[in-house]
Design a protein around this motif. Structure first.
Motif, PDB file in Angstrom:
ATOM      1  N   LEU A  20       0.887  -1.242   0.001  1.00 48.31           N
ATOM      2  CA  LEU A  20      -0.087  -0.076  -0.100  1.00 48.31           C
ATOM      3  C   LEU A  20       0.918   1.262   0.065  1.00 48.31           C
ATOM      4  O   LEU A  20       1.722   1.428   0.834  1.00 48.31           O
ATOM      5  N   CYS A  21       0.556   2.166  -0.980  1.00 48.53           N
ATOM      6  CA  CYS A  21       1.566   3.365  -1.108  1.00 48.53           C
ATOM      7  C   CYS A  21       0.581   4.433  -0.739  1.00 48.53           C
ATOM      8  O   CYS A  21      -0.507   4.771  -1.211  1.00 48.53           O
ATOM      9  N   LEU A  22       1.226   5.426   0.253  1.00 47.80           N
ATOM     10  CA  LEU A  22       0.668   6.444   0.843  1.00 47.80           C
ATOM     11  C   LEU A  22       1.639   7.756   0.439  1.00 47.80           C
ATOM     12  O   LEU A  22       2.568   7.786   0.733  1.00 47.80           O
ATOM     13  N   HIS A  23       0.693   8.527  -0.543  1.00 47.02           N
ATOM     14  CA  HIS A  23       1.335   9.779  -0.965  1.00 47.02           C
ATOM     15  C   HIS A  23       1.568  10.923   0.028  1.00 47.02           C
ATOM     16  O   HIS A  23       1.226  10.968   1.157  1.00 47.02           O
ATOM     17  N   GLY A  24       2.604  11.895  -0.344  1.00 53.00           N
ATOM     18  CA  GLY A  24       2.914  13.042   0.367  1.00 53.00           C
ATOM     19  C   GLY A  24       1.380  14.120   0.366  1.00 53.00           C
ATOM     20  O   GLY A  24       0.639  13.968  -0.365  1.00 53.00           O
ATOM     21  N   ILE A  25       1.814  15.105   1.322  1.00 48.72           N
ATOM     22  CA  ILE A  25       0.597  16.253   1.446  1.00 48.72           C
ATOM     23  C   ILE A  25       0.322  16.982   0.169  1.00 48.72           C
ATOM     24  O   ILE A  25      -0.885  17.446   0.086  1.00 48.72           O
ATOM     25  N   GLY A  26       1.132  17.139  -0.717  1.00 48.51           N
ATOM     26  CA  GLY A  26       0.910  17.817  -1.967  1.00 48.51           C
ATOM     27  C   GLY A  26       0.738  16.879  -3.384  1.00 48.51           C
ATOM     28  O   GLY A  26       1.046  17.312  -4.502  1.00 48.51           O
ATOM     29  N   SER A  27       0.370  15.550  -3.083  1.00 52.40           N
ATOM     30  CA  SER A  27       0.357  14.704  -4.134  1.00 52.40           C
ATOM     31  C   SER A  27      -0.612  13.920  -4.280  1.00 52.40           C
ATOM     32  O   SER A  27      -1.876  14.042  -3.586  1.00 52.40           O
ATOM     33  N   SER A  28      -0.638  12.626  -4.913  1.00 57.50           N
ATOM     34  CA  SER A  28      -1.742  11.516  -5.017  1.00 57.50           C
ATOM     35  C   SER A  28      -1.354  10.191  -5.649  1.00 57.50           C
ATOM     36  O   SER A  28       0.138  10.137  -5.342  1.00 57.50           O
ATOM     37  N   SER A  29      -1.845   9.456  -5.738  1.00 55.13           N
ATOM     38  CA  SER A  29      -1.523   8.147  -6.413  1.00 55.13           C
ATOM     39  C   SER A  29      -0.575   8.537  -7.489  1.00 55.13           C
ATOM     40  O   SER A  29       0.275   7.322  -7.925  1.00 55.13           O
ATOM     41  N   ALA A  30      -0.803   9.518  -8.246  1.00 56.38           N
ATOM     42  CA  ALA A  30       0.324   9.668  -9.381  1.00 56.38           C
ATOM     43  C   ALA A  30       1.603   9.819  -8.950  1.00 56.38           C
ATOM     44  O   ALA A  30       2.313   9.313  -9.867  1.00 56.38           O
ATOM     45  N   ALA A  31       2.020   9.934  -7.802  1.00 54.58           N
ATOM     46  CA  ALA A  31       3.195  10.052  -7.220  1.00 54.58           C
ATOM     47  C   ALA A  31       4.073   8.818  -7.513  1.00 54.58           C
ATOM     48  O   ALA A  31       5.272   8.499  -7.563  1.00 54.58           O
ATOM     49  N   PHE A  32       3.057   7.469  -7.558  1.00 54.82           N
ATOM     50  CA  PHE A  32       3.935   6.452  -7.241  1.00 54.82           C
ATOM     51  C   PHE A  32       3.541   5.562  -8.720  1.00 54.82           C
ATOM     52  O   PHE A  32       3.865   4.484  -8.551  1.00 54.82           O
ATOM     53  N   ALA A  33       3.571   6.320  -9.749  1.00 60.60           N
ATOM     54  CA  ALA A  33       3.728   5.636 -11.062  1.00 60.60           C
ATOM     55  C   ALA A  33       4.912   4.688 -11.281  1.00 60.60           C
ATOM     56  O   ALA A  33       4.719   3.941 -11.975  1.00 60.60           O
ATOM     57  N   PRO A  34       6.124   5.141 -10.931  1.00 61.40           N
ATOM     58  CA  PRO A  34       7.193   4.382 -10.968  1.00 61.40           C
ATOM     59  C   PRO A  34       7.272   2.967 -10.303  1.00 61.40           C
ATOM     60  O   PRO A  34       7.591   2.094 -10.790  1.00 61.40           O
ATOM     61  N   VAL A  46      -1.055  -1.197  -4.627  1.00 62.99           N
ATOM     62  CA  VAL A  46      -2.112  -0.157  -4.262  1.00 62.99           C
ATOM     63  C   VAL A  46      -1.707   1.128  -3.929  1.00 62.99           C
ATOM     64  O   VAL A  46      -0.982   1.182  -2.811  1.00 62.99           O
ATOM     65  N   ALA A  47      -1.965   2.316  -4.514  1.00 65.45           N
ATOM     66  CA  ALA A  47      -1.775   3.478  -4.311  1.00 65.45           C
ATOM     67  C   ALA A  47      -2.796   4.280  -4.142  1.00 65.45           C
ATOM     68  O   ALA A  47      -3.806   4.160  -5.102  1.00 65.45           O
ATOM     69  N   TRP A  48      -2.980   5.077  -2.996  1.00 62.37           N
ATOM     70  CA  TRP A  48      -4.449   5.593  -3.105  1.00 62.37           C
ATOM     71  C   TRP A  48      -4.244   7.241  -3.189  1.00 62.37           C
ATOM     72  O   TRP A  48      -3.245   7.913  -3.188  1.00 62.37           O
ATOM     73  N   ASP A  49      -5.627   7.659  -3.376  1.00 60.22           N
ATOM     74  CA  ASP A  49      -5.714   9.080  -3.477  1.00 60.22           C
ATOM     75  C   ASP A  49      -6.431   9.462  -1.934  1.00 60.22           C
ATOM     76  O   ASP A  49      -7.421   8.795  -1.652  1.00 60.22           O
ATOM     77  N   ALA A  50      -5.599  10.169  -1.089  1.00 64.61           N
ATOM     78  CA  ALA A  50      -6.144  10.121   0.311  1.00 64.61           C
ATOM     79  C   ALA A  50      -7.280  10.910   0.328  1.00 64.61           C
ATOM     80  O   ALA A  50      -7.732  11.537  -0.472  1.00 64.61           O
ATOM     81  N   PRO A  51      -8.156  10.707   1.377  1.00 63.50           N
ATOM     82  CA  PRO A  51      -9.571  11.377   1.612  1.00 63.50           C
ATOM     83  C   PRO A  51      -9.246  12.872   1.333  1.00 63.50           C
ATOM     84  O   PRO A  51      -8.542  13.614   1.707  1.00 63.50           O
ATOM     85  N   GLY A  52     -10.210  13.356   0.153  1.00 64.38           N
ATOM     86  CA  GLY A  52     -10.100  14.716  -0.059  1.00 64.38           C
ATOM     87  C   GLY A  52      -9.235  15.182  -1.175  1.00 64.38           C
ATOM     88  O   GLY A  52      -8.807  16.400  -1.132  1.00 64.38           O
TER      89      GLY A  52
END
Length: 280
Positions: A20-34, A46-52
């Motif tokens: 499970l991949c959790l992105h930084g405060i200014g990002s989204s699941s797109a950060a984990f494309a690599p 599995v990479a999430w877009d955090a709530p909101g």
């Protein structure tokens, strides 16, 4: 506190343990494309877009750090019994709280370019709390243009800088970003990190200008089962700026903790791109 809402995830890979991949405060699941592209050959990513954030719905009310950790716990439950959890920056703070709050769900941690929370320093906490007003004033695009370039090293290629800025502009909005900023501002995990039992890989770009190498050293030094890696020629987003080296170290960690195939050993070029320190 309002219960977390369902979140959008990007998935890749059909076999193996769950990452499970959790992105930084200014990002989204797109950060984990690599990571979605490469690590999915060995694990289910599995990479999430955090709530909101990005494609995820806005929560019905404010979420604190426990709320975000509980939302991540629900993603794990929806996809399996437990997971290896990779968190970058704010995502690393969520991952640490998740491991402390739901230890039965976390097989291991990979914490990248993160910290024990902005609550460890009153000035950093104040700065974090001011970000929501900055986003409201500037709007997502101008906000991303101001903040995005600092997330990579000074020598990062222009196409990476543009990708980071575009991803931030498409991902952040109110009120979700405000909830995230407050969760980070209030976080001080220094007392609970030593109680985390999950084996952990801590990585940090050697040119991280946001949280910095020292903050990652604090995390690594507080845990009992830790490998600590400095990723050369990388800023705050080491997983995007040096994905080859980053992925190789993650694969090495997973080969030990999840017993994935032997071909996941660290390539020679990755060994040359980082320095590792291991404690037990």
């Amino acid at each position: 506190m309002t219960a977390p809402v369902p979140v959008h995830v990007e998935e890749a890979g059909s076999a193996g343990p769950l990452l499970l991949c959790l992105h930084g405060i200014g990002s989204s699941s797109a950060a984990f494309a690599p990571q979605l592209a490469e690590l999915s050959a060995y694990v289910r990513v599995v990479a999430w877009d955090a709530p909101g954030y990005a494609k995820s719905a806005d929560p019905e009310g404010p979420l604190d750090l426990d709320g975000f950790a509980d939302a991540a716990a629900e993603v794990i439950r929806e996809h399996g019994a437990s997971a290896h959890v990779l968190g970058v920056s704010w995502g690393g703070v969520i991952a640490l709280r998740l491991a402390a709050r739901h230890p039965e769900l976390v097989d291991s941690l990979i914490v990248a370019d993160s910290s024990a929370g902005s609550g460890t320093d009153p000035a950093k906490a104040d700065g974090m709390r001011q970000r929501a007003a900055e986003l409201a004033e500037l709007g997502p695009r101008a906000f991303a243009e101001r903040r995005g370039p600092r997330l990579v090293s000074p020598d990062a290629p222009p196409e990476l800088v543009r990708r980071v800025v575009d991803s931030m502009a498409a991902s952040v909005r109110l009120p979700g970003y405000a909830y995230a900023a407050e969760s980070m501002a209030a976080a001080d995990l220094r007392a609970e990190i030593p109680r985390i039992a999950a084996p952990t890989l801590v990585l940090c770009g050697d040119q991280d200008r946001v949280t910095g190498v020292e903050a990652s050293q604090v995390i690594a030094g507080s845990l009992h089962k830790t490998a600590y890696v400095i990723v050369k020629d990388a800023g705050h987003l080491a997983n995007q700026e040096q994905p080859g080296a980053f992925n190789a170290w993650v694969l090495s960690h997973l080969r030990i903790t999840a017993r994935i195939p032997e071909q996941a050993r660290i390539p020679e070029q990755a060994q040359a791109a980082g320095q590792a320190h291991i404690t037990e």
